[in-house]
Design a protein around this motif. Sequence first.
Motif, PDB file in Angstrom:
ATOM      1  N   ALA D 231      79.268 -54.326 -59.345  1.00  0.00           N
ATOM      2  CA  ALA D 231      78.554 -53.192 -59.407  1.00  0.00           C
ATOM      3  C   ALA D 231      78.658 -52.216 -60.659  1.00  0.00           C
ATOM      4  O   ALA D 231      78.210 -52.060 -62.350  1.00  0.00           O
ATOM      5  CB  ALA D 231      77.906 -51.760 -58.190  1.00  0.00           C
ATOM      6  N   ILE D 234      78.924 -54.324 -63.645  1.00  0.00           N
ATOM      7  CA  ILE D 234      77.598 -54.630 -64.256  1.00  0.00           C
ATOM      8  C   ILE D 234      77.440 -53.488 -65.291  1.00  0.00           C
ATOM      9  O   ILE D 234      76.743 -53.505 -66.320  1.00  0.00           O
ATOM     10  CB  ILE D 234      76.933 -55.132 -63.092  1.00  0.00           C
ATOM     11  CG1 ILE D 234      77.431 -56.124 -62.601  1.00  0.00           C
ATOM     12  CG2 ILE D 234      75.403 -54.424 -63.204  1.00  0.00           C
ATOM     13  CD1 ILE D 234      75.812 -56.204 -61.420  1.00  0.00           C
ATOM     14  N   MET D 235      77.835 -52.612 -64.265  1.00  0.00           N
ATOM     15  CA  MET D 235      77.162 -51.165 -65.500  1.00  0.00           C
ATOM     16  C   MET D 235      77.772 -50.661 -66.670  1.00  0.00           C
ATOM     17  O   MET D 235      77.953 -50.171 -67.482  1.00  0.00           O
ATOM     18  CB  MET D 235      77.897 -49.881 -64.344  1.00  0.00           C
ATOM     19  CG  MET D 235      77.385 -49.864 -63.264  1.00  0.00           C
ATOM     20  SD  MET D 235      77.809 -47.734 -62.319  1.00  0.00           S
ATOM     21  CE  MET D 235      76.379 -48.058 -60.970  1.00  0.00           C
ATOM     22  N   MET D 237      78.810 -53.556 -68.244  1.00  0.00           N
ATOM     23  CA  MET D 237      78.101 -54.528 -69.099  1.00  0.00           C
ATOM     24  C   MET D 237      77.437 -53.640 -69.984  1.00  0.00           C
ATOM     25  O   MET D 237      76.927 -54.002 -71.264  1.00  0.00           O
ATOM     26  CB  MET D 237      77.944 -55.823 -68.150  1.00  0.00           C
ATOM     27  CG  MET D 237      78.458 -56.579 -69.250  1.00  0.00           C
ATOM     28  SD  MET D 237      78.717 -58.175 -68.142  1.00  0.00           S
ATOM     29  CE  MET D 237      76.712 -58.622 -67.584  1.00  0.00           C
ATOM     30  N   LEU D 238      76.072 -53.152 -69.051  1.00  0.00           N
ATOM     31  CA  LEU D 238      75.064 -52.978 -69.720  1.00  0.00           C
ATOM     32  C   LEU D 238      75.546 -51.576 -70.682  1.00  0.00           C
ATOM     33  O   LEU D 238      74.940 -51.810 -72.223  1.00  0.00           O
ATOM     34  CB  LEU D 238      74.482 -51.839 -68.602  1.00  0.00           C
ATOM     35  CG  LEU D 238      73.911 -53.005 -67.314  1.00  0.00           C
ATOM     36  CD1 LEU D 238      72.944 -52.259 -66.805  1.00  0.00           C
ATOM     37  CD2 LEU D 238      72.999 -53.143 -67.643  1.00  0.00           C
ATOM     38  N   ASP D 239      76.268 -51.057 -70.470  1.00  0.00           N
ATOM     39  CA  ASP D 239      77.065 -50.277 -71.349  1.00  0.00           C
ATOM     40  C   ASP D 239      77.405 -50.571 -72.797  1.00  0.00           C
ATOM     41  O   ASP D 239      76.890 -49.802 -73.496  1.00  0.00           O
ATOM     42  CB  ASP D 239      78.245 -49.233 -70.749  1.00  0.00           C
ATOM     43  CG  ASP D 239      78.228 -47.338 -70.209  1.00  0.00           C
ATOM     44  OD1 ASP D 239      76.759 -47.837 -69.732  1.00  0.00           O
ATOM     45  OD2 ASP D 239      78.740 -47.366 -69.993  1.00  0.00           O
ATOM     46  N   SER D 244      73.694 -48.547 -72.451  1.00  0.00           N
ATOM     47  CA  SER D 244      73.075 -47.518 -71.720  1.00  0.00           C
ATOM     48  C   SER D 244      74.111 -46.416 -70.915  1.00  0.00           C
ATOM     49  O   SER D 244      75.108 -46.385 -72.160  1.00  0.00           O
ATOM     50  CB  SER D 244      72.967 -48.645 -70.114  1.00  0.00           C
ATOM     51  OG  SER D 244      74.198 -49.050 -69.869  1.00  0.00           O
ATOM     52  N   PHE D 246      76.332 -45.371 -69.178  1.00  0.00           N
ATOM     53  CA  PHE D 246      76.420 -44.771 -66.879  1.00  0.00           C
ATOM     54  C   PHE D 246      78.395 -43.589 -67.365  1.00  0.00           C
ATOM     55  O   PHE D 246      78.382 -42.975 -67.254  1.00  0.00           O
ATOM     56  CB  PHE D 246      77.202 -46.249 -67.069  1.00  0.00           C
ATOM     57  CG  PHE D 246      76.416 -46.542 -65.940  1.00  0.00           C
ATOM     58  CD1 PHE D 246      75.708 -45.833 -64.682  1.00  0.00           C
ATOM     59  CD2 PHE D 246      75.381 -48.107 -66.370  1.00  0.00           C
ATOM     60  CE1 PHE D 246      74.410 -46.459 -63.843  1.00  0.00           C
ATOM     61  CE2 PHE D 246      74.416 -48.544 -66.074  1.00  0.00           C
ATOM     62  CZ  PHE D 246      73.792 -47.324 -64.134  1.00  0.00           C
TER      63      PHE D 246
END
Lengths: 198, 307, 336, 559
Positions: D231, D234-235, D237-239, D244, D246
């Motif tokens: 998890a 994934i955060m 990676m989103l950043d 994003s 996080f």
Amino acid sequence: MSQTAVIPQTANEAWILPSRGVVGMACLIVAESAIFTIFVVAYLYYLGRDQRGPTPRQVLDLPLFTSICLLSSSLTVHLAVAALHRGRRHACSLWLAATVLLGSIFLGGTAHEWYTLIYRDGLTIQTNLFGTTFYSLVGLHATHVLVGLAMLSLALVFSLNGSMSAKHTGRLEVLSLYWHFVDAVWVVVFTVVYVLGR
Amino acid sequence: MHDDATHGQGNSVLLPRPTAWPMALALGLSLIFAGMVTNVAVAALGLAMTLAACVGWFRQVLPHEAHVPVAVIAEEVEIASARTLIQRPQRSASAAPRKVLPVETFLIGNGIRGGIAGGLAMTVPAGIFSVLKYHSFWYAINLLAAGGFVDWASASNAFLCQFHLQGLLAALVIHGLTSLLVGLLYGAMLPMFPRYPIVTAGFMAPLLMTGIMFSALNILSPILNQRIDWPWFILSQIAFGLVCGYVVNLHAKVRTPQFQALSFAERAGLHSNLVELDGSQADPSQTGVQRGTQPGTKNGDKEDGAL
Amino acid sequence: MAHSFWPGLAVQISTGFSHGSTSIFAPAGTPAHSIFSLSMLVLSIVAAIFLVVAGLLLYAVVRYRHRADAANASVEPPQIYGSTQIELSWTVIPVLIVVLLFLATARIILTTQNAPKPANALDVTVIGHQFWWEYDYPKLGIVTANELHIPVSDPKHPTPTYLTMSSADTDHSFWVPRLAGKMDLIPNQINTMWIDPQAPGLYLGQCAQYCGVQHAKMLIRVYADNPPEFAAWVAHQQQPAVDDPGVAEGRAVFLHNACMSCHTIAGTAATGRFGPDLTHVASRDTIASGSVTNNPANLRAFIDNPATFKPGVLMPAMHLSQHDLDAVVAYLSTLK
Amino acid sequence: MAVQTTTTAGTTQAAPRRLLLEVLHDWVTTVDHKKIGLMYIGYALFFLVVAGCQALLMRIQLAVPNNHFVSPQTFDSLFTMHGTTMVFFVGMPILFGFGNYLVPLMIGARDMAFPRLNAFSFWISAFGGMLLYFSYFGASGLYGAGSAPDVGWFAYAPLTAQIFSPGHSTDYWTLAILLSGIGNIGTALNIVATTICMRCPGMKLNRMPLLVWLYLVTSCLAFVTISPLTAAQIMLMLDRYVGSHFFDTQAGGSAVLWMHFFWIFGHPEVYILVLPAFAFANEIIPVFSRKAIFGYPAMVAASVGIGFISLSVWAHHMFTVGLGPGPNTFFTLATMVIAVPTGIKIFNWLATIWGGKIHFTVAMMFATGFLFQFLIAGLTGIMLSVAPFDWQLGNSYFVVAHFHYVLVGAILFMIFSAFYYWFPKMSGRMLSERLGKWHFWIFLIGFHLTFDFMHVPGLLGMPRRIYTYEADRGWMIWNMIVSSGAVFQAVATLLFVYNMVWSYFKGPIAGPDPWDAWTLEWSTASPPPAYNFAEVPTVESRRPLWDIKHPEDPDSRYE
């Protein structure tokens, strides 16, 4: 003292172990729950820490109808399994179709919600911490719904073309376990995002 | 699920059919990921591979799991050990399980009971000390509790003589927990030292405890260290030890000479040197060691003799 | 090698632990002292456990090794499955030790981290940067870098220094082993710690949280000054930069290059915040966050190409001409 | 799949030589748990050598102060890759490899519960490792940074943010760990399902070999802790890809949140790695002491207890990040409590040896080394659990020494032990005991030179992850000793690899049961046929082979 590799069968007691499908799915559910927990924790941690809006209170609406659809699909998938167990394949197809339909309504609702958030309220994942955590948490759940829907649709196809019979009940049951899990997660997400978070 | 359907035709076993699709799926997913650090084309290739592998894998399991029969090669595997066991001279019906060692054991409950009784007994000298010296029963309690409250470190005598609910509670927790644990320890360990129970339980253990406290108290609770009266402390420790030991020993059946003749390791249940108690005395519920030679023989390497 | 090795080792052992410049066993402040006494308790408990268990283990290994020539070599030893009471004993004893250790530890944690702040405490704000330290004295109006000056704290009239810490970029950690344990500097978060050196002198340390390429040379120098010296230092630091007309050329070079966008020199147009404040740079003993002695040659080499001392440093090579370089070094050297 | 040739009593039956391609095809398509286990082990051994070389390079750099052997950037990527590789691509695969091989054999099953998932899990972990190492060669990212990750194995935010780590180096790290995480969750799930659903008749839970119990606990831990890591990745990676926030501290994100998420995984991970080592010890120590394990129920309870407690101790890695006195106190207590079940284990092993007849085969020598070293590692662990002590020692070389004592002194020693013990089962041939003794002693000397003396610079204030240090700190002599020990370890490891290769071809034939052992895997041929057991066995006690060997006094009578 010499014996063969085979240890003689002496016990005649019944030796019944749990189904590996169910156990495997249970493990998967535990693992997935841990993933969701982390995302929920992140959401709660960042709740109200934004310097700039939009805030959840300003933009979020209660998705009551779609939530009811998703939750009732738990019942329909259960009925599908029960029907298959009793060998009533048509009923099974019917309930599966209902499940897929209800799930699709839910996904449609999410898509609509996101569309309004992005284009009406200007909230994207880059906007602020709320956007970051909201889209990732709800998006993670939606991904799970999508995967579940794909598998349910597949089951529906098999059910329709008649290649599914009562002896596949176990497998459909495993799938239904996953679907129940997706619904249960939505209860948590709903509470956290739409009830507590607003 | 353990299905006997794994038996194939004749002398063969059905095993899952080897397949490359899992590897292809893994490769496909990895390529998608690799695409994120290299080029979109790689990811596209990966996606195609993933989809193909999903279909391929699916066909391996649905509608039926693919199997392949593997012929069983007849072979004889010998399972034997050149090692022998010690022969038992006689095997009575009461041959008790060897896993229950040592020969006699206290009930854990006795330890808890002893701990409670000892904990109560300990409060008597502590209370007397407190009343005699500071004219307040609460002094000792607050002093003990001060170990748990950092901001009490510079408290005055007057403060310590007053009643404080949180002080009482903290002292109860600290005292109760320690008494219970030490009681349990008494319950478990006293049978290992059966010979001089009063000296062991009443004096040796409390003095040992005092020594440890003496060296550690400065860091553990400086306020207690400043105000503690060691003779009274030792007295209360001994009160605990005597009462706790007495309660624990009430239920003991370790006075038998056979038991006392055992080595420490055997009394502790660590090891058996193959001493056997007299069959008639050895109640199955109490007897652990039963392989051996003569009743009451003291340890030594009796294994040889038993051969 | 062998001749110098063992004596060297002996010297290290005897002096290294107690007098080492960064040894945790040479505490010189209250927090470090209380940690030291706690660690001695822990060490003695741990050592006792080690001696007992390792001794038993060694005994068992020697005593119960298989002897091929023994008469009963091919006989299996008695099979023992366990014993409630011995297992209970070695469960309860560790629990008691844990209770003891925990009470001692909790007390030290609380006395250190919940210590009330005296009114005469000095406040310093520490900001971690890649890869240097910024020290602000908000009540004294001083901003300096890399060399922290604080007053010695007399145990009878303690004048501790309270550090308020944060980071401008990545995580860092402030660790001067002889004064206190470490505390991290984390962006978006304010951490506090306090130190109270009880003897004047220089206390060394360095960044203890990996913060990027040059983490290794993010050194800390804490100068504990006697009160009069500290007052003098404060008075000096509060002055604006020396304005010596003899080095006007170097000053011009400084102000007409990119230097001024990162560095501050009070009283000039240079107000950059990305690099250390240079108002009194010449009064410091070191440059490059404590890794090089402050002298004109080193200063010159550093300005010419900072990576010679600190590869990975964020300051770019300035590519000044030799003449400009000399001028700017001359200018900076006057900034006492 | 071709039928596996097996050894029948005394005679070898040579397999017809097959084409290389055919053999390769066999291995790529296999779903047999034994072959997958061997692939895991082989793959992990390869990475062990690679990451070991990285360690050597770092030790050369640190041997003397102000060294210029490698650049700071290189050093940073060396320790990042060394840590990441050792944890994710050596430790986990090798332990899952042994688990894959042994668990079905020990519970009398013919395969894992999900054989295809098993193959998939292996391959995706393997490709994850390849992706990580591709970073050395590949990708011209934003700044032409075809470079290896250099953010440390726990990759604290915000160092991983796009502005502090441009290019793709951190992405390689994230993606590789995501891939291996998927594989590890798959394998863990598989082992749990296998243990619960595939046991042979009579193999009740309280009769399972302790190894299987420990693998059950490890696997349960794995999928509740690797998931949070997934998890968090994934955060991250989103950043890095979507923008994003996080862990983006510039936009209000929190660096400490990453630490929590990482250590919620990171600490139990240590137990995921060490529990299998305990598992090996639980099998090997009794067999060579010739006694049943002492206190089986206590051992199971302690293992399960460690599993649960380990989920509540993660913030002891964060004593210095400013959590405040309350959390520091709580996590101190939770961490200390772990000492209790761990102590039970050590004492029970001691009691197992006590009164036995200890045969010092190489496997047992390594196991004995494990006992001593794990004792020390546990005691330094207690020191570090004392939060104020940790304020001094955290992130110093003392910590590095402590966890290497666990990872090398305990886990690697037990892995070596497991090799000497089960190699005969896997290959049909014995490892050379003579070479093994050389291997043991040289490695032991190297280990103690390196990791005993590594504690000292930590006490003298040397932080970890520095590529060089000042000459005036007095750390040099210690670093010199530490670095010299590394050479011994390298030599011993080479000896071990040589021993494996030599013994595979020339070692003495092992036979099905070379150690006179008691668990089910020794009741079938070495190496076992594809179907493991011609007839599914039935067991009546914890030591089924004891029952057969000593019918006059079987265990089943007592349980």
